[in-house]
Design a protein around this motif. Structure first.
Motif, PDB file in Angstrom:
ATOM      1  N   ALA A  21      53.038   3.545  24.010  1.00  0.00           N
ATOM      2  CA  ALA A  21      54.070   2.530  23.796  1.00  0.00           C
ATOM      3  C   ALA A  21      55.028   2.946  22.680  1.00  0.00           C
ATOM      4  O   ALA A  21      56.238   2.679  22.750  1.00  0.00           O
ATOM      5  N   ASN A  22      54.519   3.619  21.633  1.00  0.00           N
ATOM      6  CA  ASN A  22      55.388   4.064  20.548  1.00  0.00           C
ATOM      7  C   ASN A  22      56.324   5.177  20.999  1.00  0.00           C
ATOM      8  O   ASN A  22      57.433   5.323  20.454  1.00  0.00           O
ATOM      9  N   ARG A  23      55.929   5.962  21.990  1.00  0.00           N
ATOM     10  CA  ARG A  23      56.772   7.047  22.473  1.00  0.00           C
ATOM     11  C   ARG A  23      57.697   6.614  23.599  1.00  0.00           C
ATOM     12  O   ARG A  23      58.551   7.384  24.017  1.00  0.00           O
ATOM     13  N   ALA A  24      57.520   5.387  24.143  1.00  0.00           N
ATOM     14  CA  ALA A  24      58.329   4.931  25.278  1.00  0.00           C
ATOM     15  C   ALA A  24      59.736   4.577  24.808  1.00  0.00           C
ATOM     16  O   ALA A  24      59.925   3.926  23.775  1.00  0.00           O
ATOM     17  N   ASP A  25      60.742   5.023  25.585  1.00  0.00           N
ATOM     18  CA  ASP A  25      62.143   4.712  25.294  1.00  0.00           C
ATOM     19  C   ASP A  25      62.577   3.409  25.947  1.00  0.00           C
ATOM     20  O   ASP A  25      63.444   2.708  25.430  1.00  0.00           O
ATOM     21  N   ASN A  26      61.963   3.092  27.095  1.00  0.00           N
ATOM     22  CA  ASN A  26      62.317   1.875  27.827  1.00  0.00           C
ATOM     23  C   ASN A  26      61.580   0.684  27.210  1.00  0.00           C
ATOM     24  O   ASN A  26      60.357   0.715  27.016  1.00  0.00           O
ATOM     25  N   GLU A  27      62.329  -0.370  26.901  1.00  0.00           N
ATOM     26  CA  GLU A  27      61.716  -1.542  26.276  1.00  0.00           C
ATOM     27  C   GLU A  27      60.755  -2.241  27.236  1.00  0.00           C
ATOM     28  O   GLU A  27      59.701  -2.736  26.826  1.00  0.00           O
ATOM     29  N   LYS A  28      61.115  -2.294  28.525  1.00  0.00           N
ATOM     30  CA  LYS A  28      60.243  -2.942  29.505  1.00  0.00           C
ATOM     31  C   LYS A  28      58.929  -2.187  29.644  1.00  0.00           C
ATOM     32  O   LYS A  28      57.851  -2.793  29.689  1.00  0.00           O
ATOM     33  N   LEU A  29      58.991  -0.850  29.712  1.00  0.00           N
ATOM     34  CA  LEU A  29      57.776  -0.043  29.806  1.00  0.00           C
ATOM     35  C   LEU A  29      56.931  -0.203  28.550  1.00  0.00           C
ATOM     36  O   LEU A  29      55.695  -0.259  28.610  1.00  0.00           O
ATOM     37  N   LYS A  30      57.575  -0.288  27.405  1.00  0.00           N
ATOM     38  CA  LYS A  30      56.833  -0.461  26.155  1.00  0.00           C
ATOM     39  C   LYS A  30      56.069  -1.778  26.144  1.00  0.00           C
ATOM     40  O   LYS A  30      54.908  -1.834  25.722  1.00  0.00           O
ATOM     41  N   ASN A  31      56.697  -2.850  26.636  1.00  0.00           N
ATOM     42  CA  ASN A  31      56.019  -4.148  26.671  1.00  0.00           C
ATOM     43  C   ASN A  31      54.825  -4.128  27.617  1.00  0.00           C
ATOM     44  O   ASN A  31      53.782  -4.737  27.339  1.00  0.00           O
ATOM     45  N   ILE A  32      54.965  -3.433  28.744  1.00  0.00           N
ATOM     46  CA  ILE A  32      53.842  -3.342  29.688  1.00  0.00           C
ATOM     47  C   ILE A  32      52.675  -2.601  29.053  1.00  0.00           C
ATOM     48  O   ILE A  32      51.506  -3.012  29.167  1.00  0.00           O
ATOM     49  N   LEU A  33      52.954  -1.488  28.373  1.00  0.00           N
ATOM     50  CA  LEU A  33      51.884  -0.722  27.731  1.00  0.00           C
ATOM     51  C   LEU A  33      51.207  -1.533  26.628  1.00  0.00           C
ATOM     52  O   LEU A  33      49.987  -1.454  26.444  1.00  0.00           O
ATOM     53  N   LEU A  34      51.990  -2.308  25.889  1.00  0.00           N
ATOM     54  CA  LEU A  34      51.390  -3.158  24.853  1.00  0.00           C
ATOM     55  C   LEU A  34      50.531  -4.257  25.471  1.00  0.00           C
ATOM     56  O   LEU A  34      49.510  -4.656  24.890  1.00  0.00           O
ATOM     57  N   ASP A  35      50.924  -4.761  26.660  1.00  0.00           N
ATOM     58  CA  ASP A  35      50.083  -5.752  27.346  1.00  0.00           C
ATOM     59  C   ASP A  35      48.746  -5.136  27.752  1.00  0.00           C
ATOM     60  O   ASP A  35      47.690  -5.777  27.617  1.00  0.00           O
ATOM     61  N   TYR A  36      48.773  -3.883  28.238  1.00  0.00           N
ATOM     62  CA  TYR A  36      47.521  -3.202  28.575  1.00  0.00           C
ATOM     63  C   TYR A  36      46.656  -3.012  27.324  1.00  0.00           C
ATOM     64  O   TYR A  36      45.426  -3.140  27.378  1.00  0.00           O
ATOM     65  N   ARG A  37      47.286  -2.693  26.220  1.00  0.00           N
ATOM     66  CA  ARG A  37      46.522  -2.503  24.973  1.00  0.00           C
ATOM     67  C   ARG A  37      45.854  -3.809  24.545  1.00  0.00           C
ATOM     68  O   ARG A  37      44.666  -3.824  24.179  1.00  0.00           O
ATOM     69  N   ASP A  38      46.609  -4.920  24.577  1.00  0.00           N
ATOM     70  CA  ASP A  38      46.022  -6.207  24.197  1.00  0.00           C
ATOM     71  C   ASP A  38      44.876  -6.589  25.133  1.00  0.00           C
ATOM     72  O   ASP A  38      43.875  -7.177  24.700  1.00  0.00           O
ATOM     73  N   GLU A  39      45.018  -6.260  26.411  1.00  0.00           N
ATOM     74  CA  GLU A  39      43.954  -6.580  27.360  1.00  0.00           C
ATOM     75  C   GLU A  39      42.684  -5.811  27.045  1.00  0.00           C
ATOM     76  O   GLU A  39      41.572  -6.355  27.097  1.00  0.00           O
ATOM     77  N   ARG A  40      42.828  -4.542  26.686  1.00  0.00           N
ATOM     78  CA  ARG A  40      41.649  -3.743  26.372  1.00  0.00           C
ATOM     79  C   ARG A  40      41.006  -4.195  25.058  1.00  0.00           C
ATOM     80  O   ARG A  40      39.794  -4.118  24.900  1.00  0.00           O
ATOM     81  N   ILE A  41      41.804  -4.659  24.104  1.00  0.00           N
ATOM     82  CA  ILE A  41      41.237  -5.140  22.842  1.00  0.00           C
ATOM     83  C   ILE A  41      40.434  -6.413  23.074  1.00  0.00           C
ATOM     84  O   ILE A  41      39.341  -6.590  22.514  1.00  0.00           O
ATOM     85  N   LYS A  42      40.943  -7.318  23.919  1.00  0.00           N
ATOM     86  CA  LYS A  42      40.258  -8.582  24.169  1.00  0.00           C
ATOM     87  C   LYS A  42      39.124  -8.444  25.175  1.00  0.00           C
ATOM     88  O   LYS A  42      38.312  -9.368  25.311  1.00  0.00           O
ATOM     89  N   SER A  43      39.052  -7.345  25.872  1.00  0.00           N
ATOM     90  CA  SER A  43      38.036  -7.176  26.912  1.00  0.00           C
ATOM     91  C   SER A  43      36.647  -7.063  26.301  1.00  0.00           C
ATOM     92  O   SER A  43      36.479  -6.488  25.212  1.00  0.00           O
ATOM     93  N   PRO A  44      35.609  -7.580  26.955  1.00  0.00           N
ATOM     94  CA  PRO A  44      34.233  -7.419  26.452  1.00  0.00           C
ATOM     95  C   PRO A  44      33.670  -6.023  26.682  1.00  0.00           C
ATOM     96  O   PRO A  44      32.527  -5.771  26.338  1.00  0.00           O
ATOM     97  N   VAL A  45      34.475  -5.105  27.269  1.00  0.00           N
ATOM     98  CA  VAL A  45      34.021  -3.749  27.572  1.00  0.00           C
ATOM     99  C   VAL A  45      34.924  -2.763  26.859  1.00  0.00           C
ATOM    100  O   VAL A  45      36.159  -2.863  26.922  1.00  0.00           O
ATOM    101  N   SER A  46      34.318  -1.815  26.181  1.00  0.00           N
ATOM    102  CA  SER A  46      35.046  -0.745  25.505  1.00  0.00           C
ATOM    103  C   SER A  46      35.016   0.500  26.385  1.00  0.00           C
ATOM    104  O   SER A  46      33.954   0.888  26.888  1.00  0.00           O
TER     105      SER A  46
END
Length: 671
Positions: free
Chosen positions: A504-529
């Motif tokens: 997400a930090n390397r993404a130039d597109n704002e929409k792509l960056k938001n999607i990657l951050l959503d995936y990151r938040d999902e993995r943080i909240k997930s009960p599985v690492s």
């Protein structure tokens, strides 16, 4: 001379004084007179042409030229030669149109190959039956000879009604009085006037008009009856309109009685099944003690292991609140008394264990329990407590549905049996807004194996089906398994949430960056690492690429084997079918022919080969995709413990589609 010539000339005699006035000519009469005049002129012309071909000289004193017929043996007779093909036209196909049949679909079919003779014969028969009743009788010039309408006296009567029903009525009266002259179908006569099929088929009792069936031309013709004739017949049959209404009400009452009787029988059967369900629920609620085999120790004392899903307690010495009870291998009364106290102490120890150990890590435990746990509504009926919708997904996560179905089936099996395999199909996507109902069916109860089926329903539709089998463990049998691949430990592998943050930090597109951050938040909240061993996969051999992930349930206590298997079912659906898309080179979050268009699971299978594993510790998931094509892909996976023991084998097939459009089909002409 003048008088003689005038006397020989034909003239119309004058009309007498007492003669009747001339009838007015109708347009039909004028038309027929003109047709007869033209026919007479044509016949006269034919007679003149026949006389001109004789040997009589014409006005120019010449004999008319005669034409030699083609059947004559004269050398001057015309020769019948086939037409020569013009070479300038190029190549073309010749068809004999006399041997072709019209398919009535825009094509000419040669030799009548594709024409259904049976259907054609039926259509012609229906047309012939309808044509027989549509012949119009002639109209007489004398008005006294023409039939008149029974209501208004007009001679413009409907000839179809006259011929079929014997009813003299004009079109105006027929349209103005539908209560008498409207047409009824066969179904209406049977339902409203309670007439039988035999009565309606009798042409003498009730004449009927045949019309083409509106549903299909090959079906039997539709039978139409005249209303006032049907009513007269029904009044004569039942005595009066009041008697007909009485009979109709009686029959409706009988229908209601039969319907109510059927409903009562279904309700009675439902009550019977409910009583059996309550009895089965009480039976299943009874605690059953499962003891292992008696093992003799070095001191010669026999020991028997007590095994349950949540705890293991040695039956040799159970100490609770300073009280000790021992069992000895004899049949004395003291031994029986000790077994009774042992069962009571085991129940109390279970209660005390659950209240102390479950308090540690309560927040994380509640999160994993609400993800997998179900609520028992009836003996074989369960309901989900929570459903998870992944980011950019169409339906509920399939691994959660699998784990909840496993727990539902496990609660309907004897504790001595352990889950060893399951096969499931995802029929349609499920919504997280409505709970899923799991119905368990007990298919088989055997000595070594028990079989259960689970159907998951939502909004009245089956969304998931699973067939699972349970086995009594046979630990004395030989075993072998593939060795674990050489991989770095999980502590040296990158977490998925760290990977998404870096991308997400390397993404130039704002929409792509938001999607990657959503995936990151999902993995943080997930009960599985999840930790990835090789991001691009690891090649094994010449053409096999393995994708490997370390998976771990976050901060959960060490559950018993049945619950561990349910958690493993949850883990098995993570990143599984995506390996097939990675093997094909399809990219997510992109566009073009190499972009991933759709990814969805069709079926899933798991084979368990060990009860000794902990999902709270890291498990290595090794995945490969041997085949993909036609919009589908299949993947195989193995789950290893840290120590290298293979505990489960998985297979899955799913929809794997690239973002490509299907080619348009070209329509070619038949000829």
């Amino acid at each position: 001379m003048t008088e003689a010539s005038s006397s020989t000339r034909l003239a119309t005699p004058p009309r007498g004084e007492g003669s009747a006035p001339a009838l007015p000519l109708t347009p039909e009469h004028v038309k027929r007179i003109e047709i007869n005049r033209l026919l007479a002129k044509a016949k006269q012309r034919e007679r003149e042409q026949e006389s001109s071909s004789s040997s009589i000289l014409n006005a120019n004193s010449k004999r008319p030229l005669g034409v030699v017929p083609a059947t004559s043996n004269s050398p001057t007779a015309p020769q019948q030669r086939p037409l020569q093909r013009d070479s300038r036209l190029g190549k073309y196909f010749e068809y004999d149109l006399s041997k072709m049949a019209n398919s009535k679909g825009g094509f000419l079919i040669e030799d009548d190959n594709e024409v259904n003779e049976d259907l054609t014969r039926k259509e012609r028969e229906r047309e012939r039956q309808r044509a027989q009743q549509n012949l119009d009788p002639p109209i007489f010039l004398d008005p006294k000879l023409n039939p008149k309408c029974r209501d208004c006296g007009s001679i413009d009567i409907d000839q179809t009604f006259k011929k079929i029903f014997g009813c003299l009525v004009c079109n105006k009266c027929k349209n103005d009085k539908p209560e008498k002259y409207s047409l009824l179908t066969k179904t209406e006569c049977k339902e409203d006037y309670l007439l039988t099929d035999a009565e309606l088929r009798d042409q003498e009792l009730l004449p009927h008009l045949l019309k083409a069936n509106p549903h299909k031309s090959t079906y039997a013709n539709m039978m139409l009856f005249l209303r006032y004739q049907v009513e007269e017949f029904a009044w004569n049959k039942w005595g009066s309109p009041e008697a007909l209404d009485t009979e109709w009400e009686r029959r409706e009452g009988e229908k209601k009685k039969k319907k109510n009787k059927k409903f009562e029988q279904g309700l009675k059967e439902l009550r019977r099944r409910t009583r059996e369900g309550v009895w089965q629920k009480r039976k299943d609620a009874e605690h059953k003690h499962v003891f292992g085999v008696v093992e003799k120790g070095s001191d010669g004392v026999g020991k028997q292991q007590y095994d349950d899903r949540l705890y293991r307690i040695s039956a040799t010495a159970t100490i609770l609140h300073g009280t000790a009870v021992s069992l000895k291998p004899d049949n004395s009364a003291a031994n029986v008394f000790s077994k009774y106290h042992l069962s009571r102490l085991i129940s109390l120890s279970l209660l005390r264990w659950s209240t102390t150990s479950m308090s540690e890590g309560q927040a994380e435990h509640e999160r994993i329990s609400t993800s997998l746990d179900v609520e028992q509504i009836d003996v074989n009926l369960f309901r989900s407590k929570s459903l998870w919708l992944p980011v950019r997904s169409r339906g509920v996560f399939g691994g959660q549905v699998i784990s909840q179905a496993v727990i539902s089936a496990t609660k309907c099996v004897n504790p001595a049996f352990g889950l060893h395999s399951l096969h499931c199909y995802f029929l349609t996507s499920a919504s997280p807004a409505v709970p899923i109902l799991y119905y368990v069916e007990r298919l088989r109860e055997g000595r070594s194996y028990s079989t259960r089926s689970v159907k998951a329903a939502q909004n009245g539709k089956i969304v998931f089906i699973m067939l699972c089998s349970f086995q009594k463990p046979e630990l004395w049998q030989p075993e072998r398994h593939w060795p674990i691949p050489e991989v770095p430990p999980p502590e040296e592998c990158e977490l998925e949430e760290d990977f998404y943050l870096r991308e997400a930090n390397r993404a130039d597109n704002e929409k792509l960056k938001n999607i990657l951050l959503d995936y990151r938040d999902e993995r943080i909240k997930s009960p599985v690492s999840i930790r990835t061993v090789a991001r691009e996969g690891r090649p094994v051999g010449n053409s096999v690429t393995m994708y490997m992930y370390w998976m771990q349930a976050k901060s959960v206590p060490k559950y018993d084997a049945p619950y561990q298997k349910a958690i493993l079912g949850y883990l098995s659906d993570l990143y599984f079918i995506a390996v097939s898309a990675n093997t094909l080179g399809l990219k997510r979050l992109s566009r073009g022919p190499d972009a991933l268009g759709m990814l969805s699971t069709l079926d899933h299978s798991i084979y368990y080969y060990s009860d000794d594993f902990d999902c709270g510790d890291s498990l290595l998931y090794v995945i490969s995709s041997p085949r993909a094509g036609s919009g589908r892909g299949v993947v195989h996976g193995q789950m290893y413990t840290r120590t290298g023991k293979l505990v489960a084998v998985m297979s899955q097939e799913g929809v794997v589609r690239a973002d490509r459009q299907a080619p348009k089909e070209e329509t070619k002409a038949r000829l």
